[in-house]
Design a protein around this motif. Structure first.
Motif, PDB file in Angstrom:
ATOM      1  N   ARG A   1     -19.575  41.819 -19.094  1.00 11.96           N
ATOM      2  CA  ARG A   1     -19.731  40.403 -18.601  1.00 11.96           C
ATOM      3  C   ARG A   1     -19.902  40.387 -17.034  1.00 11.96           C
ATOM      4  O   ARG A   1     -20.468  39.685 -16.408  1.00 11.96           O
ATOM      5  CB  ARG A   1     -18.464  39.767 -19.128  1.00 11.96           C
ATOM      6  CG  ARG A   1     -18.509  39.389 -20.469  1.00 11.96           C
ATOM      7  CD  ARG A   1     -17.394  38.336 -20.890  1.00 11.96           C
ATOM      8  NE  ARG A   1     -15.970  38.712 -20.626  1.00 11.96           N
ATOM      9  CZ  ARG A   1     -15.186  39.578 -21.458  1.00 11.96           C
ATOM     10  NH1 ARG A   1     -15.546  39.753 -22.547  1.00 11.96           N
ATOM     11  NH2 ARG A   1     -13.975  39.905 -20.825  1.00 11.96           N
ATOM     12  N   ALA A   2     -19.158  41.280 -16.240  1.00 15.07           N
ATOM     13  CA  ALA A   2     -19.555  41.217 -15.006  1.00 15.07           C
ATOM     14  C   ALA A   2     -20.491  41.467 -14.289  1.00 15.07           C
ATOM     15  O   ALA A   2     -21.074  40.959 -13.374  1.00 15.07           O
ATOM     16  CB  ALA A   2     -18.252  42.249 -14.127  1.00 15.07           C
TER      17      ALA A   2
ATOM     18  N   ASP B   1     -23.231  40.433 -15.683  1.00 20.95           N
ATOM     19  CA  ASP B   1     -24.186  39.220 -16.035  1.00 20.95           C
ATOM     20  C   ASP B   1     -24.572  38.525 -14.650  1.00 20.95           C
ATOM     21  O   ASP B   1     -25.714  38.045 -14.530  1.00 20.95           O
ATOM     22  CB  ASP B   1     -23.359  38.069 -16.781  1.00 20.95           C
ATOM     23  CG  ASP B   1     -23.471  38.553 -18.379  1.00 20.95           C
ATOM     24  OD1 ASP B   1     -24.124  39.344 -18.695  1.00 20.95           O
ATOM     25  OD2 ASP B   1     -22.515  37.935 -18.966  1.00 20.95           O
ATOM     26  N   ALA B   2     -23.633  38.451 -13.791  1.00 18.54           N
ATOM     27  CA  ALA B   2     -23.715  37.901 -12.480  1.00 18.54           C
ATOM     28  C   ALA B   2     -24.960  38.581 -11.779  1.00 18.54           C
ATOM     29  O   ALA B   2     -25.922  37.739 -11.044  1.00 18.54           O
ATOM     30  CB  ALA B   2     -22.687  37.944 -11.669  1.00 18.54           C
ATOM     31  N   TYR B   3     -25.210  39.816 -11.801  1.00 20.58           N
ATOM     32  CA  TYR B   3     -26.346  40.602 -11.315  1.00 20.58           C
ATOM     33  C   TYR B   3     -27.681  40.165 -12.058  1.00 20.58           C
ATOM     34  O   TYR B   3     -28.672  40.039 -11.298  1.00 20.58           O
ATOM     35  CB  TYR B   3     -26.045  42.262 -11.108  1.00 20.58           C
ATOM     36  CG  TYR B   3     -27.321  42.600 -10.909  1.00 20.58           C
ATOM     37  CD1 TYR B   3     -27.745  42.938  -9.557  1.00 20.58           C
ATOM     38  CD2 TYR B   3     -28.025  43.775 -11.488  1.00 20.58           C
ATOM     39  CE1 TYR B   3     -28.897  43.387  -8.845  1.00 20.58           C
ATOM     40  CE2 TYR B   3     -29.314  44.195 -11.257  1.00 20.58           C
ATOM     41  CZ  TYR B   3     -29.724  44.110  -9.935  1.00 20.58           C
ATOM     42  OH  TYR B   3     -30.658  44.878  -9.751  1.00 20.58           O
TER      43      TYR B   3
ATOM     44  N   ALA C   1     -21.661  43.585  -8.503  1.00 24.53           N
ATOM     45  CA  ALA C   1     -21.318  43.175  -9.984  1.00 24.53           C
ATOM     46  C   ALA C   1     -21.500  44.163 -10.933  1.00 24.53           C
ATOM     47  O   ALA C   1     -20.795  44.154 -11.917  1.00 24.53           O
ATOM     48  CB  ALA C   1     -22.095  42.013 -10.089  1.00 24.53           C
TER      49      ALA C   1
ATOM     50  N   ALA D   1     -28.433  37.763 -13.711  1.00 25.71           N
ATOM     51  CA  ALA D   1     -28.809  36.317 -13.865  1.00 25.71           C
ATOM     52  C   ALA D   1     -29.606  36.008 -12.510  1.00 25.71           C
ATOM     53  O   ALA D   1     -30.365  35.096 -12.350  1.00 25.71           O
ATOM     54  CB  ALA D   1     -27.605  35.658 -13.740  1.00 25.71           C
TER      55      ALA D   1
END
Length: 206
Positions: free
Chosen positions: A28-29, A31-33, A78, A35
């Motif tokens: 899940r972490a 995801d920030a990269y 991330a 996105a």
């Protein structure tokens, strides 16, 4: 699923001692990269129990944007938790074959079960003829109760095919297995596939 032209398919095995919850958090972490990457469309993560693996389906608008994101991931903060938790990974990029994909890509819920099938054809098999068989299979399977859809992808350089099949739930997947195998077109497909290259993984959405 997704109508994105390119699939990044990753089979991930956590390091020994990393719990499922910790690995899910690491995924899940990332995801920030993703996105923030140009060309990123969608990500779907599945968990498979046999073997114990995580299956990462990342959809991109082009091979080039996928490759650029992969190149930048090593330095992305991330992505650090995932790098620390990851024991082993196999990854490939595949182009979608739109005319062979069937079903409603927008339908998705956590009860759905997925079959991820990768394989190559026998050297004597015709890829053009095989596409015809896949088209027939899609037409015959589309009306089966509990079958939600199929995505087809291909790495033309390696000759590796990927099929992602979605079922309503575990009951539907188990009930339809013998029905699908009994379809006449399936025996023709199996005759064209290199049996030694076949890898089947079953997963559920997380």
């Amino acid at each position: 699923m997704s109508a994105s032209p390119v699939l990044e398919l990753c089979f991930c095995t956590p390091k020994p001692g990393v719990t499922d919850s910790d690995f899910a958090a690491a995924l899940r972490a990332a995801d920030a990269y993703l996105a923030g990457c140009a060309g990123f469309d969608l990500r779907r993560t599945l968990h498979a129990s046999e073997p114990a693996q995580w299956i990462d389906l990342v959809y991109w608008r082009s091979i080039e944007t996928a490759q650029a994101a992969l190149a930048g991931s090593e330095k992305a903060e991330a992505m650090a938790p995932l790098g620390a938790a990851l024991g082993d990974v196999s990854m490939g990029l595949y182009r979608r074959i739109d005319e062979l994909s069937v079903g409603n890509a927008a339908v998705h819920d956590d009860l759905q079960r997925y079959e991820i099938l990768t394989y190559r054809l026998k050297p004597t098999a015709s890829p053009v003829a095989y596409r015809g068989l896949l088209a027939r299979y899609g037409e015959e399977a589309a009306g089966l109760d509990g079958f939600l859809g199929r995505e087809v992808y291909l790495d033309e350089t390696e000759g590796t095919w990927v099929e992602i099949l979605r079922f309503k739930d575990s009951e539907a997947m188990e009930r339809l297995a013998p029905i699908v195998m009994a379809l006449p077109v399936v025996s023709e497909m199996l005759a064209a596939i290199d049996e030694s290259s076949v890898v089947l993984r079953v997963g559920s959405a997380v």
